[in-house]
Structure formats: C-alpha cells, structure tokens
Design a protein around this motif. Structure first.
Motif, PDB file in Angstrom:
ATOM      1  N   TYR A  63     -51.908  29.484  47.768  1.00 32.84           N
ATOM      2  CA  TYR A  63     -50.577  29.252  47.733  1.00 32.84           C
ATOM      3  C   TYR A  63     -49.888  29.961  46.799  1.00 32.84           C
ATOM      4  O   TYR A  63     -48.892  30.655  46.760  1.00 32.84           O
ATOM      5  N   ARG A  64     -50.368  29.735  45.460  1.00 36.79           N
ATOM      6  CA  ARG A  64     -49.676  30.269  44.181  1.00 36.79           C
ATOM      7  C   ARG A  64     -49.926  31.736  44.327  1.00 36.79           C
ATOM      8  O   ARG A  64     -49.121  32.543  43.742  1.00 36.79           O
ATOM      9  N   HIS A  65     -50.854  32.517  44.655  1.00 42.31           N
ATOM     10  CA  HIS A  65     -51.292  33.914  44.777  1.00 42.31           C
ATOM     11  C   HIS A  65     -49.978  34.396  45.760  1.00 42.31           C
ATOM     12  O   HIS A  65     -49.667  35.463  45.416  1.00 42.31           O
ATOM     13  N   ALA A  66     -49.987  33.842  46.913  1.00 42.16           N
ATOM     14  CA  ALA A  66     -48.908  34.274  47.586  1.00 42.16           C
ATOM     15  C   ALA A  66     -47.507  34.264  47.184  1.00 42.16           C
ATOM     16  O   ALA A  66     -46.683  35.299  47.392  1.00 42.16           O
ATOM     17  N   THR A  67     -47.360  33.019  46.651  1.00 39.59           N
ATOM     18  CA  THR A  67     -46.046  32.853  45.978  1.00 39.59           C
ATOM     19  C   THR A  67     -45.501  33.940  44.849  1.00 39.59           C
ATOM     20  O   THR A  67     -44.719  34.646  45.044  1.00 39.59           O
ATOM     21  N   GLY A  68     -46.446  34.088  44.306  1.00 39.65           N
ATOM     22  CA  GLY A  68     -46.321  35.072  43.016  1.00 39.65           C
ATOM     23  C   GLY A  68     -46.141  36.541  43.604  1.00 39.65           C
ATOM     24  O   GLY A  68     -44.963  37.098  43.196  1.00 39.65           O
ATOM     25  N   LEU A  69     -46.938  36.772  44.405  1.00 39.39           N
ATOM     26  CA  LEU A  69     -46.973  38.347  45.137  1.00 39.39           C
ATOM     27  C   LEU A  69     -45.489  38.445  45.999  1.00 39.39           C
ATOM     28  O   LEU A  69     -44.714  39.353  45.643  1.00 39.39           O
ATOM     29  N   ALA A  70     -45.074  37.313  46.562  1.00 40.24           N
ATOM     30  CA  ALA A  70     -43.759  37.473  47.454  1.00 40.24           C
ATOM     31  C   ALA A  70     -42.683  37.386  46.323  1.00 40.24           C
ATOM     32  O   ALA A  70     -41.417  38.133  46.808  1.00 40.24           O
ATOM     33  N   LEU A  71     -42.549  36.753  45.630  1.00 38.68           N
ATOM     34  CA  LEU A  71     -41.443  36.877  44.313  1.00 38.68           C
ATOM     35  C   LEU A  71     -41.633  38.049  43.728  1.00 38.68           C
ATOM     36  O   LEU A  71     -40.448  38.283  43.501  1.00 38.68           O
ATOM     37  N   GLY A  72     -42.659  38.707  43.355  1.00 42.79           N
ATOM     38  CA  GLY A  72     -42.483  39.869  42.678  1.00 42.79           C
ATOM     39  C   GLY A  72     -42.160  40.907  43.567  1.00 42.79           C
ATOM     40  O   GLY A  72     -41.444  41.611  43.133  1.00 42.79           O
ATOM     41  N   SER A  73     -42.520  40.841  44.840  1.00 39.91           N
ATOM     42  CA  SER A  73     -41.955  41.810  45.973  1.00 39.91           C
ATOM     43  C   SER A  73     -40.347  41.692  45.949  1.00 39.91           C
ATOM     44  O   SER A  73     -39.610  42.383  46.140  1.00 39.91           O
ATOM     45  N   LEU A  74     -40.010  40.463  46.137  1.00 36.59           N
ATOM     46  CA  LEU A  74     -38.564  40.191  46.281  1.00 36.59           C
ATOM     47  C   LEU A  74     -37.786  40.708  44.942  1.00 36.59           C
ATOM     48  O   LEU A  74     -36.668  41.359  45.358  1.00 36.59           O
ATOM     49  N   PHE A  75     -38.225  40.295  43.931  1.00 40.21           N
ATOM     50  CA  PHE A  75     -37.507  40.834  42.824  1.00 40.21           C
ATOM     51  C   PHE A  75     -37.474  42.625  42.642  1.00 40.21           C
ATOM     52  O   PHE A  75     -36.575  43.265  42.108  1.00 40.21           O
ATOM     53  N   ALA A  76     -38.537  43.041  42.989  1.00 42.91           N
ATOM     54  CA  ALA A  76     -38.759  44.402  43.122  1.00 42.91           C
ATOM     55  C   ALA A  76     -37.649  44.834  44.081  1.00 42.91           C
ATOM     56  O   ALA A  76     -37.018  45.940  43.871  1.00 42.91           O
ATOM     57  N   GLY A  77     -37.330  44.409  45.285  1.00 43.92           N
ATOM     58  CA  GLY A  77     -36.398  44.811  46.197  1.00 43.92           C
ATOM     59  C   GLY A  77     -34.995  44.632  45.402  1.00 43.92           C
ATOM     60  O   GLY A  77     -34.045  45.503  45.666  1.00 43.92           O
ATOM     61  N   LEU A  78     -34.736  43.377  44.642  1.00 46.56           N
ATOM     62  CA  LEU A  78     -33.333  43.504  43.924  1.00 46.56           C
ATOM     63  C   LEU A  78     -33.302  44.315  42.831  1.00 46.56           C
ATOM     64  O   LEU A  78     -32.271  44.961  43.123  1.00 46.56           O
ATOM     65  N   ALA A  79     -34.259  44.693  42.162  1.00 47.37           N
ATOM     66  CA  ALA A  79     -34.175  46.012  41.563  1.00 47.37           C
ATOM     67  C   ALA A  79     -33.878  47.257  42.050  1.00 47.37           C
ATOM     68  O   ALA A  79     -33.007  47.950  41.697  1.00 47.37           O
TER      69      ALA A  79
END
Length: 617
Positions: free
Chosen positions: A181-197
């Motif tokens: 769960y934490r693995h997936a959450t971290g990657l998804a949040l990283g991808s989301l903030f990369a999209g915001l950048a």
C-alpha cells in the motif's frame, strides 16, 4: 560512577520531568525546517515584497491569474511558453483567501520556496545524509542569489521546482517501501506531483522520464508489474496527455511556445560544435556556482590531502586525471572568453548581473550602479571553476567509496543522477531561449547528489569538519545572503515605485499608451489593449516598447536616472551587456517629477525620475 559537581543543585523528579519537555521544545526549534522558516520570514520582512506592482515577467502570469480569478477563464498570454495551470490554481488559493492582489501572488511563491527547502531536507534524510550536510544543503539552496530572487517573484521557476521536489521525494519513498500500500501510494503521489510540476513548466516531464530510465537500467523487473506502471506513470501520463490536447486544440499553443519549439528543432537538426562546447562550459560554471558553499564546506583537510598526494609519485588514476583535465579545459575557455570577449562570470546575464539583479535598461530605463567591480567577478569566476573541478573529484571519490560497500544496483541516488543528467542535456537543444534563471531547474537535484556524495566519502574516511571549510562556507553563505536580500529588496523598491509613478500619471489623465513606466507596468496596462492601435514606438525606446508594446508613444518615461551617460556605461559593461549601449536614448527628455526610495546596496536614498519628452506637446 561519576560524581555530581560540588555545589550543583539537584533536580527533583518533578523538575526533571518539567525540564524534558523544555529540552524537547528547544530541539524542535533547532530543527532545520524551523530555522529555514524563520530565516525566510525575516528575509521576507527585509525584502518587503508587498504592494500592487509586478516585477519583470510576472505581470503576464498575474494577468492570466486575474482571468481565472475573476472570470473562470484559462488564458496564457502569447508572450509566454509555459504550461502555468498548476501555478494558477495554487495562487488561486491565496487570492480567494486574501483577495486578488500582486502581494498574494508573491506570497504564494514564498510559500512554495519553503516547501521546496523542506522537500530537499526530507529527501536527504530519506537517503541517510548526515545532519550537518542537510543543514549545509538547505542553506545553500535558500540563499543562492539566483534562487532567492525568484522566491519573491510570481514567476514559474520556483513553483515548478517545488512541485518537482515533492514528486522526487514521494518517488524515492515509494521505491524503498516494501509495504504494498505504501509503495503504491508513494509512487502515485510522486506521479501526481510530477504532473503538477508539468502543469507549471513542461520540462518537468523529465522526472518520470528519469524514473523510467532508472528502472530500465537498474530494476527492470518492475516493468513487468502493471501495478507499478499504473501508479508510477499513470497520473502524470494522464495529466500530460489531457493538457497537451487542451493546449493544442482548445486553448491553442502560444506564439512564443511555437517559436521555442521551432528553435529547438532547428538546434537539433543543425548542431554547432563550437556552440555545444560553449554550452558545456557555461553549464559547468553554473554547476560550480550552485554548489560552491557546499563544496567548500566538504573539502578534505589540506594536510591529509597533501600527505596522500605525496604518497603517490605518479597519480595516474581517474580520480586525479579527470579533474585535472577538466581544470585545464575550464582554464582554457575562461582565458579565451576573457581575452576575446571581455567576459567573466556570470556567462548568462539575465537576472544575476554585476548590477545586483537585472541589467541596465532591462525592465526599467536608466543607469544602475556597478555593485561588483571587475576584480570581484574574476574571483567569482575562479571560485566557480574550482568548485566544479572539486565537484567532479567528489563524484569520482564517492563512486570509489561505493565500490567498497555492499549496495543494491538499484541505489535510489542513481535516480537523482539520471534526473540531473537529463536536465543538463535538456539545456542543449533549448539553449536559444535559455536564461540564467532556467538553470535553476537542475539546482535541487544537483544539491542532493553532492550532499549524498560528500556523505559517502565522509563515511569511508571519517574526519571532523575542518575550520577552513567551515569558515569558507560561512563566508560564502553570508555573502550570498547579503547579495540576495539587499539586491532583491532594491529591485522590489524601484519596481514598486515605477508602478506608483505610472499610476500617478494615469490619475492625472495621461493615457497609459503615452507612458513607458517599465516592462512590467507597460505589459500590465497595455499588452492586451493594443488591438486596433497604430504603431508609435521609436527606435530609441526600450526593448519592450519596440518589441512588445509598439502602441506606446513614450511621452512620459519612468527612469532610474535623468539621462544615460554612454561613456560611463561603456566602461562598466562588457560582453553581452553591451547591447544596453544601443538603446534606449533619453535625449530630449526633461525631469517632470521625482520619487525618493531607500536602497539597501548601497545604503542610501535614491531617486526615481518621471521624464517628459520636451519635444512633444
């Protein structure tokens, strides 16, 4: 058993219990995040970025925000080529809370500047870097003059970097997590903030590209997991795809974006060997500039280095030969540029200049004081070159230290290294429209890499910090902090007054199309209202009137000086700054009104002038 010192008072159990929370509170206050926050608050008070005025390019970004805030319309002006949307939504939180104002937009970037510092600290902690190096890296980021200035302007550089740093933090945490769960959450949040950048500046797409290269090279088994691919790349891919479609087919690509794309393609199709060499040199010098305080603080003790060199009669290893070759190449290029073109650092003068920030006649007409004499810039040139050579040596030493310790091939610092390489390579095809502020994109990744490298070298050969290194770091950081705060304050002071002077003329009944109160003022009041107006710009107007606002007839001009002494400018300006000698021309203007303002550097009362064209009624 140790005995208590005679006469020392003994603490009761209750007193000891009361003292523990006090010590805990002091420890919390001493955390780097708290100190950085306090330093940023003090810096904000000193800079005083409060008031209804724009600085440089941020007039266009604030205008786009106004369209969104007041009308709910997304509109990116043709003069700009960034994606911008995430920055507008972030600033909208401030304008909806504080009311629409230039002050609210600047504060939104100040907050993101702090977020960026906190993300850097969190990344270094996650990578196991020592507390001392975390402090050094945070201060290096906070007080770098180029970065500091943009932390108080509603420009796109700091917001894109801040979102990108948060994305990198989540990516690194996600990669290291074993819990599904934490693995997936971290990657998804990283991808989301990369999209915001990406929704602030398109080059942020290099972050997920770096992650893809990382798993391809070092952890290919992850590519067989749809779960991993969906979380690591799904959000950013969706965001980039939807935005690109909207930008191209709904909003329409801006003229500047289309021009920059054409310039990039032309560079790729017609590369120049001499230009490639020049770009590599400039990047090396700015890398040295960005990491200078951190490099000086982590230099090995001189005596130990001398003993080590003495034991090697023929130091033919890569750790010696490569830095030596780099030093010779830099020295050759520096000598050539100094002799042939009279250029010393900085080599991309846009924001960082010998005049503090901004060149003469770059955003407001008039002469500027030369704050650093020529000899000082030679010192900066030598220090930046030395810093880059030491940076290369440190990377090689860290690589050697890594061979002696068991470490996974999928070492997360490799992701940071790949990201840095991609960001540096991106500079080459986009060089035609590059300014010094654009180089800030690779600054945080560079700091992470240097801090981790220094930490690994120190762990291999533990040694106490040298007094020389600590003193050198303190000297550079204090110099950077003074430069950053004083010069940023002065730009805000005269920019604030330029808006006031122009608006005073408007209140007196003067049409804004008859006023040149600087690039930001003219852009804010004239850019969108030029349709149907005839061209009135003259050859001796400022570059912004000639290029962007030709409907302006400069009957009134706001200037930092009553006239322009070209002989004085010729003595002070070298290299690319000599374009300021061509235009503008204030001949024929007389002083109409004056406004005093306080300058920090030099600390004196200066005057801003409103000039009137004596030849026009």
């Amino acid at each position: 058993m140790a005995h208590a010192r005679a006469g020392a008072p003994r603490l009761s159990t209750a007193e000891s219990g009361a003292a523990a929370p006090a010590r805990g509170a002091l420890a919390a206050l001493a955390r780097v995040e708290v100190v950085v926050l306090l330093a940023l608050v003090v810096a904000t008070v000193l800079v005083w970025p409060f008031g209804e005025y724009a600085i440089d390019d941020d007039w266009g970004y604030v205008r786009s925000l106004e369209h969104l805030h007041r009308n709910g319309v997304f509109k990116i002006l043709d003069w700009f080529n960034v994606s911008l949307l995430a920055q507008l939504f972030w600033a909208l939180l401030f304008t909806e809370t504080l009311g629409f104002s230039f002050t609210a937009t600047k504060l939104s970037v100040v907050v993101l500047s702090y977020v960026e510092c906190v993300a850097l600290v969190a990344i270094l902690r996650h990578l196991g870097v020592s507390r001392r190096l975390i402090w050094l890296a945070a201060l290096t980021l906070l007080f770098n003059p180029l970065h500091f200035f943009h932390g108080f302007v509603f420009d796109s550089d700091v917001p894109a970097i801040a979102f990108g740093m948060v994305a990198l933090l989540f990516y690194l945490q996600g990669l290291d997590e074993n819990d599904r769960y934490r693995h997936a959450t971290g990657l998804a949040l990283g991808s989301l903030f990369a999209g915001l950048a990406f929704l602030v500046r398109q080059p942020a797409i290099l972050l997920p590209a770096a992650l893809l290269l990382f798993v391809l090279l070092y952890d290919r088994r992850r590519l067989r997991s749809p779960w991993f691919l969906a979380h690591a790349f799904g959000p950013v891919a969706l965001i980039a795809t939807v935005f690109t479609y909207w930008y191209e087919y709904v909003h329409g690509a801006t003229k500047n974006f289309s021009w920059s794309q054409a310039q990039t393609v032309d560079f790729i199709l017609h590369p120049s060997a001499s230009l490639l060499l020049r770009i590599a040199f400039v990047l090396a010098m700015y890398v040295g500039f960005f990491v200078l305080p951190l490099i000086l603080a982590t230099l090995p003790p001189w005596r130990a280095a001398r003993r080590k060199a003495a034991r090697r009669r023929l130091p033919l290893d890569a750790g010696t030969l490569v830095p030596l070759a780099v030093a010779v190449a830099l020295a050759t290029m520096i000598a050539y540029l100094a002799v042939a073109h009279g250029e010393t650092f900085p080599y991309l003068r846009n924001k960082l200049t010998p005049y503090g920030f901004l060149r003469p006649n770059e955003v407001v007409l008039g002469e500027r004081d030369v704050l650093w004499p020529a000899g000082t810039w030679w010192i900066a040139t030598i220090l930046c070159a030395f810093s880059f050579v030491a940076f290369v040596h440190q990377l090689l030493a860290a690589r050697s230290a890594g061979r002696t310790s068991p470490r996974s091939a999928a070492d997360p610092i490799r992701l940071v290294g790949i990201l840095l390489v991609l960001q540096l390579l991106y500079c080459f095809p986009t060089w035609t429209f590059f300014f010094d502020r654009h180089l800030l994109a690779f600054f945080p990744a560079l700091l992470v890499l240097v801090a981790v490298a220094a930490d690994r070298v120190a762990r291999r050969a533990p040694a106490a910090p040298t007094r020389t290194g600590t003193a050198a770091f303190a000297a550079v950081i204090v110099t950077f902090a003074f430069y950053s705060i004083a010069a940023t304050h002065d730009v805000h002071a005269f920019s604030r007054l330029a808006f006031r002077a122009g608006e005073d003329l408007m209140r007196a009944g003067v049409d804004p199309h008859q006023i040149d109160a600087g690039y930001a003022f003219d852009g804010w009041y004239v850019y969108e209202g030029q349709a149907g107006r005839r061209i009135q710009a003259r050859a001796n107007d400022g570059w912004w009137v000639r290029s962007l606002f030709p409907s302006i007839r400069s009957d009134y001009v706001v200037s930092l000086s009553p006239a322009l002494d070209r002989r004085r400018l010729a003595l002070a300006i070298t290299g690319p700054d000599r374009s300021a000698l061509i235009a503008p021309d204030l001949t024929g203007y007389v002083v109409y009104k004056t406004y005093p303002y306080q300058s920090f550097w030099p600390f004196e009362t200066k005057t801003l002038y409103v000039l009137r064209d004596a030849g026009r009624p």
